[in-house]
Scaffold this active site. Structure first.
Site, PDB file in Angstrom:
ATOM      1  N   ALA A 157       0.856  -1.185   0.000  1.00  0.00           N
ATOM      2  CA  ALA A 157       0.000   0.000   0.000  1.00  0.00           C
ATOM      3  C   ALA A 157       0.891   1.233   0.000  1.00  0.00           C
ATOM      4  O   ALA A 157       1.982   1.233   0.581  1.00  0.00           O
ATOM      5  CB  ALA A 157      -0.896   0.012   1.229  1.00  0.00           C
ATOM      6  N   LYS A 158       0.418   2.286  -0.669  1.00  0.00           N
ATOM      7  CA  LYS A 158       1.151   3.552  -0.609  1.00  0.00           C
ATOM      8  C   LYS A 158       0.576   4.334   0.572  1.00  0.00           C
ATOM      9  O   LYS A 158      -0.267   5.222   0.411  1.00  0.00           O
ATOM     10  CB  LYS A 158       1.027   4.316  -1.924  1.00  0.00           C
ATOM     11  CG  LYS A 158       2.047   5.444  -2.065  1.00  0.00           C
ATOM     12  CD  LYS A 158       2.072   5.983  -3.488  1.00  0.00           C
ATOM     13  CE  LYS A 158       3.060   7.136  -3.642  1.00  0.00           C
ATOM     14  NZ  LYS A 158       4.453   6.708  -3.487  1.00  0.00           N
ATOM     15  N   ALA A 159       1.016   3.937   1.744  1.00  0.00           N
ATOM     16  CA  ALA A 159       0.484   4.461   2.999  1.00  0.00           C
ATOM     17  C   ALA A 159       1.446   5.479   3.598  1.00  0.00           C
ATOM     18  O   ALA A 159       2.664   5.243   3.636  1.00  0.00           O
ATOM     19  CB  ALA A 159       0.247   3.317   3.983  1.00  0.00           C
TER      20      ALA A 159
END
Length: 289
Positions: A157-159
């Site tokens: 995820a691009k968290a």
């Protein structure tokens, strides 16, 4: 356009509406600020077209689901919001930032299921991410921080929270006169820079870390495809740090970084060779085609 990012002329899309730049604010008790319940995308528009825009919007949805915070806008709605921001600000070339987060609500502990997921789209004019390194080759430090195991974080995820150690690594690198830092993964393999994937060249073939605990970047995927179109062998594999001295060329890929040559990582030096130059110039042509 210049000045602090919270004090500029312009328009930002916030929760379905275009608002004045300075009015795009959130409350101090926003869950995303306290607990990093936030996901985002970085994108670039060239000549009025956002490169791989739909792929970025799809990844935002994926990241939101990974953090148990489904994005409340469809892909089509996100696409429209991005282009509305470009139009409202009168830009053809810009960096786009789409971000979604858990807002303020009834919860202010770790749990935030009752708090609304909010979203914003901003953009600004941004030149080369590494400045002169675009032509001369960036200088990288080697970070003491490692990319964590997928068993400990939502690696794919691009968290926002996953960038904390990236900020720390980049600050330390900049203090040493470097542009960025190369990070290893939890096993000790070469992973990526703080905001970009990395590629190496040896004997006319390309080697790049296998993205099994970090983002398989959209720019990375584009460049792999470009190399395969040229029938250049690409080895996606685990790379040990002691191999760095054996590579001849190196570059970074990312939406902000685009394709940036690397001249040095720690004590290891690289030439800005033919393959590296070709990827740099060909990517620039592709995104503006």
């Amino acid at each position: 356009m210049a000045g602090a990012y919270d004090d500029r002329e312009g328009t930002i899309w916030l929760d379905g509406e275009l608002v004045d730049w300075r009015a795009a604010n959130v409350h101090i008790l926003t869950h995303g600020l306290h607990y990093a319940s936030s996901v985002f995308e970085g994108e670039r528009a060239y000549n009025g077209t956002i490169f791989e825009s739909v792929k970025h919007s799809e990844r935002l949805h994926f990241s939101g689901n990974e953090l148990d915070m489904p994005i409340p806008y469809s892909i089509d709605e996100i696409e429209k919001a991005k282009y509305d921001v470009l139009k409202a600000n009168g830009w053809d070339d810009a960096y786009m930032r789409v971000i979604a987060w858990r807002g303020s609500g009834e919860d202010m502990g770790v749990s935030a299921a009752r708090n609304t997921v909010r979203m914003a789209v901003a953009a600004w004019e941004w030149g080369s991410y590494y400045g002169d390194a675009k032509m001369q080759g960036a200088k990288l430090d080697i970070s003491k921080w490692k990319r964590p195991s997928p068993e400990t974080i939502p690696s794919f995820a691009k968290a926002s929270g996953l960038y904390m150690i990236c900020t720390m690594s980049k600050h330390e690198a900049e203090a040493k006169g470097c542009s960025d830092a190369l990070m290893m993964d939890y096993r000790g393999y070469v992973a990526e820079a703080t905001g970009a994937n990395v590629f190496f060249v040896k004997d006319g073939e390309v080697h790049t870390p296998k993205p099994d605990c970090f983002l398989n970047g959209i720019t990375r995927q584009t460049v792999v495809g470009m190399l395969e179109d040229r029938q250049i062998k690409v080895h996606e594999r685990h790379i040990m740090p002691e191999e760095l001295s054996s590579f001849e060329q190196c570059w970074l890929t990312g939406t902000a970084a685009e394709v940036t040559p690397v001249a040095q990582i720690g004590e290891h030096t690289f030439d800005v060779g033919d393959i590296c130059r070709d990827m740099t110039t060909s990517y620039d042509k592709l995104v503006r085609a």
